[in-house]
Structure formats: C-alpha cells, structure tokens
Motif scaffolding. Structure first.
Motif, PDB file in Angstrom:
ATOM      1  N   ALA A   1       0.950  -1.243   0.052  1.00 20.89           N
ATOM      2  CA  ALA A   1       0.052  -0.027   0.102  1.00 20.89           C
ATOM      3  C   ALA A   1       0.844   1.207  -0.003  1.00 20.89           C
ATOM      4  N   MET A   2       1.875   1.192   0.803  1.00 21.46           N
ATOM      5  CA  MET A   2       2.898   2.643   0.732  1.00 21.46           C
ATOM      6  C   MET A   2       3.465   2.596  -0.565  1.00 21.46           C
ATOM      7  N   ASP A   3       3.990   1.313  -1.261  1.00 16.51           N
ATOM      8  CA  ASP A   3       4.753   1.455  -2.427  1.00 16.51           C
ATOM      9  C   ASP A   3       3.767   2.209  -3.565  1.00 16.51           C
ATOM     10  N   ALA A   4       2.523   1.866  -3.527  1.00 16.90           N
ATOM     11  CA  ALA A   4       1.493   2.309  -4.401  1.00 16.90           C
ATOM     12  C   ALA A   4       1.127   3.706  -4.156  1.00 16.90           C
ATOM     13  N   HIS A   5       1.571   4.384  -2.905  1.00 15.27           N
ATOM     14  CA  HIS A   5       1.256   5.772  -2.767  1.00 15.27           C
ATOM     15  C   HIS A   5       2.654   6.512  -3.042  1.00 15.27           C
ATOM     16  N   THR A   6       3.823   5.860  -2.555  1.00 13.44           N
ATOM     17  CA  THR A   6       5.099   6.465  -3.170  1.00 13.44           C
ATOM     18  C   THR A   6       6.076   5.406  -3.248  1.00 13.44           C
ATOM     19  N   PRO A   7       6.546   5.100  -4.322  1.00 16.03           N
ATOM     20  CA  PRO A   7       7.331   3.911  -4.680  1.00 16.03           C
ATOM     21  C   PRO A   7       8.596   3.963  -3.609  1.00 16.03           C
ATOM     22  N   LEU A   8       8.649   2.677  -3.106  1.00 11.28           N
ATOM     23  CA  LEU A   8       9.750   2.448  -1.846  1.00 11.28           C
ATOM     24  C   LEU A   8      10.983   2.079  -2.541  1.00 11.28           C
ATOM     25  N   GLY A   9      11.233   1.769  -3.800  1.00  9.79           N
ATOM     26  CA  GLY A   9      12.554   1.128  -4.430  1.00  9.79           C
ATOM     27  C   GLY A   9      12.723  -0.172  -4.033  1.00  9.79           C
ATOM     28  N   LEU A  10      11.617  -0.820  -4.038  1.00 16.98           N
ATOM     29  CA  LEU A  10      11.717  -2.316  -3.620  1.00 16.98           C
ATOM     30  C   LEU A  10      12.288  -3.453  -4.575  1.00 16.98           C
ATOM     31  N   ARG A  11      13.348  -4.013  -4.087  1.00 17.97           N
ATOM     32  CA  ARG A  11      14.075  -5.096  -4.642  1.00 17.97           C
ATOM     33  C   ARG A  11      14.296  -6.511  -3.969  1.00 17.97           C
ATOM     34  N   VAL A  12      13.734  -7.530  -4.633  1.00 18.80           N
ATOM     35  CA  VAL A  12      13.811  -8.614  -4.251  1.00 18.80           C
ATOM     36  C   VAL A  12      14.931  -9.582  -5.010  1.00 18.80           C
ATOM     37  N   GLU A  13      15.847 -10.017  -4.136  1.00 16.82           N
ATOM     38  CA  GLU A  13      16.679 -10.920  -4.907  1.00 16.82           C
ATOM     39  C   GLU A  13      16.474 -12.608  -4.299  1.00 16.82           C
ATOM     40  N   ALA A  14      16.239 -13.321  -5.239  1.00 12.63           N
ATOM     41  CA  ALA A  14      15.706 -14.769  -4.840  1.00 12.63           C
ATOM     42  C   ALA A  14      16.896 -15.440  -4.636  1.00 12.63           C
ATOM     43  N   LEU A  15      17.098 -16.399  -3.618  1.00 11.91           N
ATOM     44  CA  LEU A  15      18.341 -17.046  -3.731  1.00 11.91           C
ATOM     45  C   LEU A  15      18.466 -18.387  -4.582  1.00 11.91           C
ATOM     46  N   GLY A  16      17.402 -18.976  -5.009  1.00  6.02           N
ATOM     47  CA  GLY A  16      17.447 -19.863  -6.087  1.00  6.02           C
ATOM     48  C   GLY A  16      17.470 -21.217  -5.171  1.00  6.02           C
ATOM     49  N   HIS A  17      17.351 -21.105  -3.985  1.00  3.76           N
ATOM     50  CA  HIS A  17      17.314 -22.318  -3.363  1.00  3.76           C
ATOM     51  C   HIS A  17      16.030 -22.454  -2.379  1.00  3.76           C
ATOM     52  N   GLY A  18      15.474 -23.555  -2.151  1.00  5.01           N
ATOM     53  CA  GLY A  18      14.236 -23.535  -1.234  1.00  5.01           C
ATOM     54  C   GLY A  18      14.522 -24.529  -0.098  1.00  5.01           C
ATOM     55  N   TYR A  19      13.352 -24.612   0.583  1.00  3.33           N
ATOM     56  CA  TYR A  19      13.693 -25.427   2.218  1.00  3.33           C
ATOM     57  C   TYR A  19      12.419 -26.368   2.317  1.00  3.33           C
ATOM     58  N   LYS A  20      12.533 -27.452   2.727  1.00  3.59           N
ATOM     59  CA  LYS A  20      11.505 -28.227   3.260  1.00  3.59           C
ATOM     60  C   LYS A  20      11.587 -28.682   4.656  1.00  3.59           C
ATOM     61  N   GLU A  21      10.708 -28.843   5.523  1.00  2.71           N
ATOM     62  CA  GLU A  21      10.817 -29.158   6.815  1.00  2.71           C
ATOM     63  C   GLU A  21      10.364 -30.760   7.267  1.00  2.71           C
ATOM     64  N   LEU A  22      11.082 -31.440   8.071  1.00  4.44           N
ATOM     65  CA  LEU A  22      10.885 -32.945   8.304  1.00  4.44           C
ATOM     66  C   LEU A  22      11.092 -33.053   9.677  1.00  4.44           C
ATOM     67  N   GLU A  23      10.618 -34.080  10.254  1.00  2.85           N
ATOM     68  CA  GLU A  23      10.663 -34.133  11.836  1.00  2.85           C
ATOM     69  C   GLU A  23      11.336 -35.516  11.929  1.00  2.85           C
ATOM     70  N   ILE A  24      12.138 -35.445  13.073  1.00  3.79           N
ATOM     71  CA  ILE A  24      12.788 -36.562  13.916  1.00  3.79           C
ATOM     72  C   ILE A  24      12.102 -36.558  15.244  1.00  3.79           C
ATOM     73  N   PRO A  25      11.309 -37.504  15.514  1.00 11.72           N
ATOM     74  CA  PRO A  25      10.508 -37.592  16.628  1.00 11.72           C
ATOM     75  C   PRO A  25      11.404 -37.987  18.004  1.00 11.72           C
ATOM     76  N   PRO A  26      10.794 -38.082  18.894  1.00 11.59           N
ATOM     77  CA  PRO A  26      11.653 -38.638  20.107  1.00 11.59           C
ATOM     78  C   PRO A  26      11.962 -39.972  20.023  1.00 11.59           C
ATOM     79  N   ALA A  27      13.078 -40.396  20.278  1.00  9.70           N
ATOM     80  CA  ALA A  27      13.360 -41.688  20.314  1.00  9.70           C
ATOM     81  C   ALA A  27      13.022 -42.408  21.587  1.00  9.70           C
ATOM     82  N   GLN A  28      12.560 -43.608  21.671  1.00 11.86           N
ATOM     83  CA  GLN A  28      11.897 -44.341  22.675  1.00 11.86           C
ATOM     84  C   GLN A  28      13.176 -45.366  23.472  1.00 11.86           C
ATOM     85  N   GLY A  29      13.313 -44.838  24.572  1.00 15.70           N
ATOM     86  CA  GLY A  29      14.339 -45.496  25.400  1.00 15.70           C
ATOM     87  C   GLY A  29      13.841 -45.781  26.893  1.00 15.70           C
ATOM     88  N   ASP A  30      14.233 -47.002  27.358  1.00 16.11           N
ATOM     89  CA  ASP A  30      13.807 -47.383  28.615  1.00 16.11           C
ATOM     90  C   ASP A  30      12.321 -46.670  29.168  1.00 16.11           C
TER      91      ASP A  30
END
Ligand code: FAD
Length: 459
Positions: A175-204
């Motif tokens: 909304a601000m940029d539409a009122h007065t341009p803010l000079g936005l620049r987005v640089e994509a890394l080109g890498h992404g990420y995905k989350e996985l889970e290690i659950p607690p191990a069961q011992g004794d």
C-alpha cells in the motif's frame, strides 16, 4: 497540545514475533496500540497438532526480550545449543563450538509458543488485539485502512500512525509503495527449503532425544545441506535446503518422497532412519522459497513505517532474522519515546540507524549459507577457525570471530561485517596455503593483529 506532548495512537499491522514484541514495548511506554493480525488468535485456535517449527534465539533477541521482562520465561521453554554438530557423509561427527564457553550459546525456541507468549504480553500491556483481520488497503491521506475478516467482510477503520510488522509479504508495504514508490528489490536465493521431523526416540520407556540435544546439527554436502534444531519435547525439526530448480539434486529433481528417499539413502544415510514419517512429511510439507528484500525507503514521512521482515527480509542462514527484528523494536521504541522528536523524525532516524545494519546482516546471512553447507567440512576453513580460537584466547582485545560478534554481542551488524573482513584477511595472510594452524607463529600473529587493527569496540 504542544508538539511532543501527546503520544500518537499506533495502528500495528501483523502480530507475528516482531509485531507482538513492538506492541508490548510501545504499550508499556504509554502508547495506545491497536494490532491487526490476519490469522485467528493462535491462543484459541491452538498450535497443538500443528508442526513444531523452531528458530535460534541469540543475544540480540534476548536483549530485546529483557527490555520487556520476557527473557527468563522464553528461556524456560528453550533448548541450549553450544555449537554446530557437523555430520560428514563419511566418518565421525564432531562439535564446533560457537563461543568460547557455555556463556556463549544460542537457544532453540518453538515459533508458535514464542508467538503466543508475546501476544499474551502485548495484551497484558494493554494492546488491543484484533485477530482474523487482514489489511487490504490503506488511505494514507485520509488516515483510514480497510481490513477483511475471515468471512470476507470488508470494514473501514480509522488509523493512527501505521507500523507494518506484517512480514516478508507485507500488505502495508504494498500500500505504501502504491502511494510513493519505496524502491523495492527482491533477490531470490534460488534455493528452497522443506521441513521434516525427527520424533523423540523411545528408550527405557521414556522419550529422549535421538541426537545430541544441545547442538545445531548440520549435514553439509557442498551445494546443499540438512540442519536440525532440538525441541524441548525431545524431537528435532529438520530443514532440507536445496536448489529449487536445475540439475539433480534440486527440488525439481526430487518431486516426491520416492525420489527423495533414494537421494537421502545416498547422501544422508545416518539421518533418514531417524525420520520415520519421511514419505508423509516430504509429500505434505511445502517447499519454502528464500529471498533477500531491500527497500530504499522504510517510511512514508510520519504516517507509516515498516519494521522486521516487512522492511528487510533475509535468508535464514545466520539465524538472525527474528533477532534483527527484535533489535529493531527496541531501537524504534527508544526513538519514539525521545522527547522533542516528532514521528517523522523518529522514523527517518530509525531508518538511518538500522538500514546499514540490516544490509550487513543480509549479506552475512548469504555468506553463512556457503559456510554451513560447505566450509565447515573444509580443512583450510578449519585451520583458520583453529588459529582464530588461539588468537581469541591470546588477544581477546583484538580478535573475536565474526560469528561471535554477530551472535553474542550488541555491536552493530555493520561493524561485525567490516571487522570480520579485516580479521579474515589477516588470518589468510598468516596461514597462506597451509591447512595447519600450528605452522603459524602466534607471537608474530599477535604483533600483526595489534599493528593492523584497533582494539575491538565494546558492546
Ligand atoms: P512474521 O513472523 O512473518 O510475522 C508477520 C505477521 O503478520 C504474521 O503473523 C502474519 O500472519 C501477519 N500478516 C501478514 N499479512 C498480514 C495482513 N495483510 N494483515 C494483517 N496481518 C498480516 N530468525 C532467527 O532469528 N533465527 C532463526 O533461527 C530463524 N530461522 C528461520 C528459518 C526459516 C526457514 C525462515 C524462513 C526464517 C527464519 N528466521 C529466523 C527468520 C524469522 O522467521 C523472521 O525474521 C521473523 O519471523 C520475522 O518476524 P516478523 O514479525 O517481522 O514477520
């Protein structure tokens, strides 16, 4: 009323980590704060059943939490991490300490729990919370905003001074940029990420951690990596970082769990067996994108300002995005509270002070990706680290590793970047091609550092 005598009321957009903390600090200083958050109240909807996503909290973030008297409570729900546990493809894993001792550690905290704690604090401080209210547009001249609720109903609301803590995809920024341009620049890394889970191990019969709990685990593989951070209940959140597109391995070449499992068997053979729900996690969790966001202007005179990720989103490899945003909140609250400063002046000063630091941590975060996925397993890097550790002990007045400057001090990020560069050049000069720190004469190293660099700043 005389200028500076009354406090303007504040309309805060976004009740994430930064917005909730900023609201608390401002309300405690006597501001009337209305906070509009797109999501429903997480304290009612509950994070229970959702995935645990965690993040690393370091000294800058802790320092800000101390200003709101929240640090102790946050640390009660955190797991200490002493360093990086590096898991090479072959051979034994080993701990690389982050600091000189246990006074220099970072903390793994659950994002959901931290957000709830901060929203409770904001409400207790007097912030008016409006959940399920998404900013749609803003009329800065009429000082009105339009919000949409969960049922798609639009509503116009009178706005005070607008502050956008609505994250990397900020609607207030648009909304601000539409009122007065803010000079936005987005640089994509080109890498992404995905989350996985290690659950607690069961011992004794009791749940326990499947890996060393007090470490940030890294499986560096050159062009990509996995990391894992511990959760208090005994699980770990794993994040796989890979190129988004292109030749194998990339998220494009691993479209589903079947492809990904074969890749993990090759590249992360010790990690895969710790993730029993691999197929389900891989297929149901989205691939996140990573970018760095730069703006020329963070504010519209005294009417609107951006803070946190909305102003300067960075890649996550230094674990500093939230820490930096928290540091922002203290800087802004202090500037607004200074008597005799009007809001426009405080906003301009905020950008003047914080932008060089935001730019510096953006750059260091990008550099840290290479360090984490590659250098931590490189003999020359390890020799530099060892030489640095010897110098930190011998001449603490003149050498402190850049990672420590960023993570364990309040010195400006821009200082850490500049000092780190100068120190690194000297370490390289001393080591030459050698991969053995013991070949360096420490007396000569001390003399070089003391002649080439001023003593370290304090803070
Ligand atoms: P956000 O947390 O994105 O919050 C924005 C809020 O605004 C949200 O609640 C959202 O619902 C709300 N909102 C959005 N749009 C609207 C709208 N139109 N109207 C109203 N509300 C809206 N940082 C660290 O310090 N340490 C780490 O270890 C770390 N790890 C990370 C790992 C990953 C994979 C990623 C992606 C980031 C990581 N970060 C880390 C960075 C950290 O997550 C961000 O810097 C931090 O969340 C920024 O907080 P914020 O409040 O500015 O934005």
């Amino acid at each position: 009323t005389e200028r500076g005598m009354t406090k303007p009321s504040i309309t805060l957009i976004g009740g994430g980590l930064v917005g909730a903390l900023l609201g608390t600090l401002l309300a405690r200083r006597g501001y009337r704060v209305d906070l509009f958050e797109k999501r429903t109240d997480p304290r009612r909807a509950g994070f229970a059943g959702g995935r645990s996503i965690n993040l690393a909290l370091a000294e800058r973030g802790l320092h800000a939490l101390r200003q709101a008297d929240l640090a102790d409570e946050v640390l009660e729900h955190a797991v200490m991490m002493r360093g990086r546990m590096v898991h090479p493809r072959e051979g034994a894993s080993g701990l690389q300490r982050y600091g000189v001792d246990d006074s220099e550690v970072i903390w793994s905290v659950a994002r959901g729990g931290l957000n709830v704690l901060l929203l409770d604090a904001a409400e207790a401080a007097g912030v008016q919370l409006h959940f399920g209210q998404s900013l749609a547009s803003a009329d800065f001249d009429a000082r009105r905003i339009r919000v949409i609720d969960d049922h798609g109903i639009h509503r116009e609301v009178e706005a005070g001074v607008l502050i956008g803590a609505d994250g990397a995809g900020s609607a207030l920024r648009a909304a601000m940029d539409a009122h007065t341009p803010l000079g936005l620049r987005v640089e994509a890394l080109g890498h992404g990420y995905k989350e996985l889970e290690i659950p607690p191990a069961q011992g004794d019969g009791r749940a326990r951690f499947a890996l060393e709990p007090n470490a940030l685990h890294i499986w560096p593989r050159g062009g990509y990596m996995c990391i894992a951070l511990p959760n208090t209940e005994g699980s770990f959140t794993v994040t796989l970082f890979l190129p988004a597109k292109g030749a194998h391995p990339s998220f494009a070449s691993l479209p589903d769990a079947a492809h990904a499992a074969a890749f993990f068997r090759e590249d992360f053979p010790d990690l895969l067996p710790l993730i029993p729900n691999f197929a389900e996690d891989y297929d149901s969790h989205p691939v996140g994108t990573l970018s760095t966001l730069y703006l020329d202007r963070w504010h519209l005179d005294g009417r609107a300002l951006l803070i946190g990720d909305a102003a300067h989103a960075i890649v996550p490899f230094h674990g500093q995005g939230m820490n930096c945003g928290f540091e922002d909140t203290v800087a802004l609250a202090d500037l607004l509270a200074e008597s005799g400063r009007d809001t426009a002046d405080a906003f301009a000063e905020f950008q003047r002070i914080r932008q060089p630091d935001a730019d510096a941590i953006a750059q260091m975060a990008l550099e840290n990706y290479v360090e984490m996925r590659d250098s931590v397993a490189d003999p020359h890097y390890l020799a530099k680290r060892e030489l640095g550790a010897a110098l930190a002990e011998r001449i603490p007045s003149h050498y402190m590793a850049r990672y420590r400057l960023v993570t364990f001090t309040h010195l400006p990020y821009a200082y850490a970047l500049e000092r780190g560069r100068a120190q690194d050049a000297l370490l390289r000069r001393l080591l030459g091609e050698s991969c053995d720190a013991k070949t360096v004469d420490l007396a000569a190293a001390e003399a070089l550092f003391k002649s080439a660099l001023p003593p370290l700043a304090h803070g």
